[in-house]
Design an enzyme around this catalytic site. Structure first.
Site, PDB file in Angstrom:
ATOM      1  N   THR A 139      26.503 -34.937  37.699  1.00 18.38           N
ATOM      2  CA  THR A 139      25.121 -34.459  37.654  1.00 18.38           C
ATOM      3  C   THR A 139      24.670 -33.913  39.007  1.00 18.38           C
ATOM      4  OG1 THR A 139      22.848 -35.263  37.452  1.00 18.38           O
ATOM      5  CG2 THR A 139      24.464 -36.880  38.096  1.00 18.38           C
ATOM      6  N   ASP A 140      23.688 -33.005  38.972  1.00 18.52           N
ATOM      7  CA  ASP A 140      23.107 -32.504  40.226  1.00 18.52           C
ATOM      8  C   ASP A 140      22.288 -33.572  40.947  1.00 18.52           C
ATOM      9  OD1 ASP A 140      20.966 -32.588  38.453  1.00 18.52           O
ATOM     10  OD2 ASP A 140      20.355 -30.496  38.747  1.00 18.52           O
ATOM     11  N   GLU A 141      21.967 -34.667  40.221  1.00 20.19           N
ATOM     12  CA  GLU A 141      21.135 -35.703  40.850  1.00 20.19           C
ATOM     13  C   GLU A 141      21.820 -36.401  42.014  1.00 20.19           C
ATOM     14  OE1 GLU A 141      19.146 -38.463  38.366  1.00 20.19           O
ATOM     15  OE2 GLU A 141      18.706 -36.979  36.845  1.00 20.19           O
ATOM     16  N   LYS A 198      31.882 -45.925  23.009  1.00 15.39           N
ATOM     17  CA  LYS A 198      31.508 -47.329  22.753  1.00 15.39           C
ATOM     18  C   LYS A 198      30.422 -47.441  21.689  1.00 15.39           C
ATOM     19  CE  LYS A 198      29.844 -51.259  25.553  1.00 15.39           C
ATOM     20  NZ  LYS A 198      29.352 -51.614  26.900  1.00 15.39           N
ATOM     21  N   LYS A 251      14.858 -38.826  26.151  1.00 15.71           N
ATOM     22  CA  LYS A 251      14.835 -37.792  27.189  1.00 15.71           C
ATOM     23  C   LYS A 251      13.613 -36.888  27.038  1.00 15.71           C
ATOM     24  CE  LYS A 251      18.834 -39.035  29.135  1.00 15.71           C
ATOM     25  NZ  LYS A 251      19.685 -39.668  28.167  1.00 15.71           N
ATOM     26  N   LEU A 261       3.291 -36.746  30.226  1.00 13.74           N
ATOM     27  CA  LEU A 261       3.850 -36.213  31.474  1.00 13.74           C
ATOM     28  C   LEU A 261       3.736 -37.261  32.567  1.00 13.74           C
ATOM     29  CD1 LEU A 261       2.419 -32.588  31.675  1.00 13.74           C
ATOM     30  CD2 LEU A 261       4.828 -33.231  31.763  1.00 13.74           C
ATOM     31  N   ARG A 296       7.302 -42.139  37.296  1.00 13.83           N
ATOM     32  CA  ARG A 296       8.583 -42.856  37.450  1.00 13.83           C
ATOM     33  C   ARG A 296       8.725 -43.268  38.917  1.00 13.83           C
ATOM     34  NH1 ARG A 296      13.649 -39.248  35.818  1.00 13.83           N
ATOM     35  NH2 ARG A 296      13.214 -40.065  33.751  1.00 13.83           N
ATOM     36  N   LYS A 321      26.464 -42.415  39.602  1.00  9.89           N
ATOM     37  CA  LYS A 321      27.185 -41.151  39.362  1.00  9.89           C
ATOM     38  C   LYS A 321      27.788 -40.649  40.682  1.00  9.89           C
ATOM     39  CE  LYS A 321      27.633 -39.110  36.079  1.00  9.89           C
ATOM     40  NZ  LYS A 321      28.608 -39.207  34.954  1.00  9.89           N
ATOM     41  N   TYR A 336      20.834 -44.905  38.494  1.00  9.27           N
ATOM     42  CA  TYR A 336      21.685 -43.991  37.719  1.00  9.27           C
ATOM     43  C   TYR A 336      22.409 -43.006  38.641  1.00  9.27           C
ATOM     44  CZ  TYR A 336      22.900 -39.687  35.285  1.00  9.27           C
ATOM     45  OH  TYR A 336      23.572 -38.566  34.858  1.00  9.27           O
ATOM     46  N   ILE A 361      35.279 -47.596  27.778  1.00 12.18           N
ATOM     47  CA  ILE A 361      36.130 -47.008  28.837  1.00 12.18           C
ATOM     48  C   ILE A 361      36.521 -48.023  29.914  1.00 12.18           C
ATOM     49  CG2 ILE A 361      35.405 -44.599  28.503  1.00 12.18           C
ATOM     50  CD1 ILE A 361      33.633 -44.997  31.071  1.00 12.18           C
TER      51      ILE A 361
HETATM   52  P1  NAD Z   1      24.233 -39.806  26.511  1.00 11.33           P
HETATM   53  O1  NAD Z   1      23.560 -41.037  26.990  1.00 11.33           O
HETATM   54  O2  NAD Z   1      23.564 -38.987  25.454  1.00 11.33           O
HETATM   55  O3  NAD Z   1      25.692 -40.163  25.958  1.00 11.33           O
HETATM   56  C1  NAD Z   1      26.553 -41.058  26.608  1.00 11.33           C
HETATM   57  C2  NAD Z   1      27.646 -41.463  25.626  1.00 11.33           C
HETATM   58  O4  NAD Z   1      28.553 -42.331  26.325  1.00 11.33           O
HETATM   59  C3  NAD Z   1      27.132 -42.219  24.395  1.00 11.33           C
HETATM   60  O5  NAD Z   1      27.743 -41.729  23.226  1.00 11.33           O
HETATM   61  C4  NAD Z   1      27.566 -43.666  24.672  1.00 11.33           C
HETATM   62  O6  NAD Z   1      27.814 -44.410  23.479  1.00 11.33           O
HETATM   63  C5  NAD Z   1      28.833 -43.445  25.483  1.00 11.33           C
HETATM   64  N1  NAD Z   1      29.155 -44.600  26.335  1.00 11.33           N
HETATM   65  C6  NAD Z   1      28.312 -45.284  27.167  1.00 11.33           C
HETATM   66  N2  NAD Z   1      28.980 -46.282  27.775  1.00 11.33           N
HETATM   67  C7  NAD Z   1      30.262 -46.217  27.341  1.00 11.33           C
HETATM   68  C8  NAD Z   1      31.418 -46.974  27.624  1.00 11.33           C
HETATM   69  N3  NAD Z   1      31.392 -48.016  28.477  1.00 11.33           N
HETATM   70  N4  NAD Z   1      32.582 -46.636  27.012  1.00 11.33           N
HETATM   71  C9  NAD Z   1      32.628 -45.591  26.119  1.00 11.33           C
HETATM   72  N5  NAD Z   1      31.546 -44.851  25.822  1.00 11.33           N
HETATM   73  C10 NAD Z   1      30.371 -45.159  26.414  1.00 11.33           C
HETATM   74  O7  NAD Z   1      24.519 -38.958  27.811  1.00 11.33           O
HETATM   75  P2  NAD Z   1      24.512 -37.369  28.034  1.00 11.33           P
HETATM   76  O8  NAD Z   1      23.149 -36.933  28.387  1.00 11.33           O
HETATM   77  O9  NAD Z   1      25.243 -36.734  26.930  1.00 11.33           O
HETATM   78  O10 NAD Z   1      25.392 -37.288  29.377  1.00 11.33           O
HETATM   79  C11 NAD Z   1      26.811 -37.200  29.282  1.00 11.33           C
HETATM   80  C12 NAD Z   1      27.376 -37.048  30.666  1.00 11.33           C
HETATM   81  O11 NAD Z   1      26.863 -35.889  31.291  1.00 11.33           O
HETATM   82  C13 NAD Z   1      27.044 -38.212  31.607  1.00 11.33           C
HETATM   83  O12 NAD Z   1      28.183 -38.467  32.405  1.00 11.33           O
HETATM   84  C14 NAD Z   1      25.904 -37.678  32.448  1.00 11.33           C
HETATM   85  O13 NAD Z   1      25.885 -38.289  33.710  1.00 11.33           O
HETATM   86  C15 NAD Z   1      26.276 -36.221  32.548  1.00 11.33           C
HETATM   87  N6  NAD Z   1      25.180 -35.274  32.757  1.00 11.33           N
HETATM   88  C16 NAD Z   1      24.095 -35.297  31.925  1.00 11.33           C
HETATM   89  C17 NAD Z   1      23.101 -34.318  32.084  1.00 11.33           C
HETATM   90  C18 NAD Z   1      21.900 -34.266  31.165  1.00 11.33           C
HETATM   91  O14 NAD Z   1      21.028 -33.428  31.351  1.00 11.33           O
HETATM   92  N7  NAD Z   1      21.800 -35.115  30.148  1.00 11.33           N
HETATM   93  C19 NAD Z   1      23.224 -33.366  33.113  1.00 11.33           C
HETATM   94  C20 NAD Z   1      24.339 -33.401  33.955  1.00 11.33           C
HETATM   95  C21 NAD Z   1      25.314 -34.351  33.753  1.00 11.33           C
HETATM   96  O1  DAU Z   2      19.696 -33.362  36.417  1.00 13.81           O
HETATM   97  C1  DAU Z   2      20.621 -33.879  35.505  1.00 13.81           C
HETATM   98  C2  DAU Z   2      20.092 -35.160  34.905  1.00 13.81           C
HETATM   99  O2  DAU Z   2      19.078 -34.781  33.979  1.00 13.81           O
HETATM  100  C3  DAU Z   2      21.169 -35.993  34.215  1.00 13.81           C
HETATM  101  O3  DAU Z   2      22.079 -36.443  35.170  1.00 13.81           O
HETATM  102  C4  DAU Z   2      20.557 -37.185  33.472  1.00 13.81           C
HETATM  103  O4  DAU Z   2      21.560 -37.852  32.726  1.00 13.81           O
HETATM  104  C5  DAU Z   2      19.503 -36.676  32.524  1.00 13.81           C
HETATM  105  O5  DAU Z   2      18.854 -37.765  31.874  1.00 13.81           O
HETATM  106  C6  DAU Z   2      18.468 -35.832  33.282  1.00 13.81           C
HETATM  107  O6  DAU Z   2      17.730 -36.682  34.213  1.00 13.81           O
HETATM  108  P1  DAU Z   2      16.139 -36.520  34.383  1.00 13.81           P
HETATM  109  O7  DAU Z   2      15.615 -37.800  34.899  1.00 13.81           O
HETATM  110  O8  DAU Z   2      15.804 -35.264  35.090  1.00 13.81           O
HETATM  111  O9  DAU Z   2      15.752 -36.305  32.811  1.00 13.81           O
HETATM  112  P2  DAU Z   2      14.566 -36.872  31.895  1.00 13.81           P
HETATM  113  O10 DAU Z   2      14.730 -36.185  30.578  1.00 13.81           O
HETATM  114  O11 DAU Z   2      14.499 -38.340  31.886  1.00 13.81           O
HETATM  115  O12 DAU Z   2      13.266 -36.327  32.617  1.00 13.81           O
HETATM  116  C7  DAU Z   2      13.099 -34.944  32.906  1.00 13.81           C
HETATM  117  C8  DAU Z   2      11.798 -34.807  33.700  1.00 13.81           C
HETATM  118  O13 DAU Z   2      10.690 -35.118  32.852  1.00 13.81           O
HETATM  119  C9  DAU Z   2      11.684 -35.740  34.872  1.00 13.81           C
HETATM  120  O14 DAU Z   2      10.959 -35.078  35.907  1.00 13.81           O
HETATM  121  C10 DAU Z   2      10.875 -36.911  34.333  1.00 13.81           C
HETATM  122  C11 DAU Z   2       9.933 -36.225  33.378  1.00 13.81           C
HETATM  123  N1  DAU Z   2       9.473 -36.989  32.192  1.00 13.81           N
HETATM  124  C12 DAU Z   2      10.408 -37.660  31.453  1.00 13.81           C
HETATM  125  C13 DAU Z   2      10.024 -38.324  30.317  1.00 13.81           C
HETATM  126  C14 DAU Z   2      11.034 -39.083  29.476  1.00 13.81           C
HETATM  127  C15 DAU Z   2       8.147 -36.952  31.827  1.00 13.81           C
HETATM  128  O15 DAU Z   2       7.299 -36.310  32.497  1.00 13.81           O
HETATM  129  N2  DAU Z   2       7.758 -37.594  30.698  1.00 13.81           N
HETATM  130  C16 DAU Z   2       8.642 -38.289  29.920  1.00 13.81           C
HETATM  131  O16 DAU Z   2       8.225 -38.857  28.881  1.00 13.81           O
END
Ligand code: NAD
Ligand code: DAU
Length: 332
Positions: free
Chosen positions: A121-123, A34, A187, A204, A271, A152, A148, A59
């Protein structure tokens, strides 16, 4: 050779997967994305155009999804609203994309009898105490904390129900926290790297004691390919690389790598509902499918990621000011 449809392929992990597939297999890839604030066309630059196409769309758009399923062999579903902090601010897009979007894909998979791999995700398992000797396994009960993670969890349950009730050919993976190139500056790791590169102090949440289990995005991609290739329909596999670190340790590594004092960070507002610790036991994936991570040294993977952000300011700079304005409004 397969024709893969990859939802969310312009986001962080999806784009890493597309690069991985085009470099390591002979599959062709169509990305359906999207292009929300998290999608970035530049993350897909340099790909072999004869094997790759980008379709901009939602989607939840059933006719579009239907027509794309018809033309592809398998679908890998990354698209999601992915950021916990955003979900605390405005949960609605999380319900639309993560729940209704996944439902829309499941209905198309059912109609066209296509293989669907759902990325999760593990969350969904909630969090662990710092001293808990157990880690998450495929049998850990669901206990999500945030808007979130609850969406999921809901999407995972929909996939399980469509497998059982309608015989949809689906698998699920639940992965821990990813790091690597092309991750949005909202992130944790990219935010802190780009703060230091701009002369700002890392932020942090709370005391910085929260633990995440880090895995390089390229290892996530190889695990997903292993499941697509050898995974058993209806099964769930946890993906993790034994990368537990608390947030303070990660920030100290970033500061030291960039030549700053290890304590040059600020503690900011925590948070709400902040999960304390995630930890993955990936024994099932390793023993049943023979997968192993390539990036076993977190410090080396983090150093390469820092270098990528240093070399690619044009990729992240356009999002940085708006991201920091959002955090500033929350005292973070
Ligand atoms: P991201 O936010 O970087 O990317 C998400 C993508 O999905 C973007 O390109 C966005 O434009 C697209 N999108 C959002 N809504 C949409 C819609 N309605 N239709 C089509 N496209 C759409 O996310 P990410 O960190 O790459 O995570 C990708 C997947 O992996 C997610 O399902 C997330 O839950 C999962 N995941 C992420 C992590 C992590 O550490 N980031 C860990 C485990 C699982
Ligand atoms: O565990 C998998 C998940 O990891 C995915 O499902 C999510 O999509 C992905 O965003 C991530 O979630 P978290 O919430 O763990 O990620 P985030 O990067 O937001 O934060 C990581 C840790 O750092 C968390 O304990 C919050 C903390 N944090 C985050 C930010 C943005 C800080 O301390 N300072 C910050 O500025």
């Amino acid at each position: 050779m397969a024709r893969l449809l990859v939802t969310g392929g312009a986001g962080f992990i999806g784009s890493n997967f597309v690069h991985h597939v085009l470099e390591n297999t002979d599959h062709s890839v169509t990305v359906l994305d999207k292009m929300t604030y998290a999608g970035n066309r530049a993350s897909l630059d340099g790909l072999d155009e004869s094997r790759f196409e980008l379709v901009v769309g939602d989607i939840t758009d059933a006719p579009l999804v239907d027509s794309l399923f018809e033309k592809h062999d398998s679908v890998v579903h990354y698209a999601a609203e992915s950021h916990n902090d955003n979900s605390l601010n405005d949960p609605r897009p999380f319900l639309d994309t993560n729940i209704i979007g996944t439902y829309t894909l499941l209905e198309a998979a059912r109609k066209h009898d296509r293989r669907l791999h759902h990325i999760s995700t593990d969350e969904v398992y909630g969090d662990l105490e710092l001293d808990d000797p157990e880690r998450f396994t495929e049998n850990t009960p669901y206990n999500p904390s945030s808007p979130y993670s609850s969406t999921k969890a809901g999407s995972d349950l929909l996939v399980r129900a469509w497998v059982r009730s309608f015989g949809v050919q689906a698998t699920i993976t639940n992965c821990s926290n990813n790091y690597g190139p092309y991750q949005h500056v909202e992130k944790f790791i990219p935010r802190q790297i780009t703060n230091v590169l701009r002369g700002e102090r890392p932020k942090l949440y709370g005391s910085g004691e929260n633990v995440r289990d880090w895995i390089h995005a390229d290892d996530h991609s190889s695990a997903v390919l292993a499941v697509l290739d050898k995974g058993v329909i209806g099964e769930t596999y946890l993906i993790g690389a034994d990368g537990e670190k608390n947030n303070k340790e990660v920030v100290e590594l970033i500061l030291t790598n960039l030549g700053q004092p290890a304590d040059a960070y600020d503690l900011v507002t925590d948070r709400p509902g902040h999960d304390l610790r995630y930890a993955i036991d990936s024994t099932k994936l390793r023993t049943e499918l023979g997968w192993a991570p390539r990036y076993s040294d977190f410090e080396a993977g983090l150093a390469a990621t820092i270098e990528w952000y240093r070399d690619n300011e044009a990729w992240w700079a356009p999002s940085k000011d708006a991201t920091e304005a959002f955090y500033a409004s929350k005292g973070q």
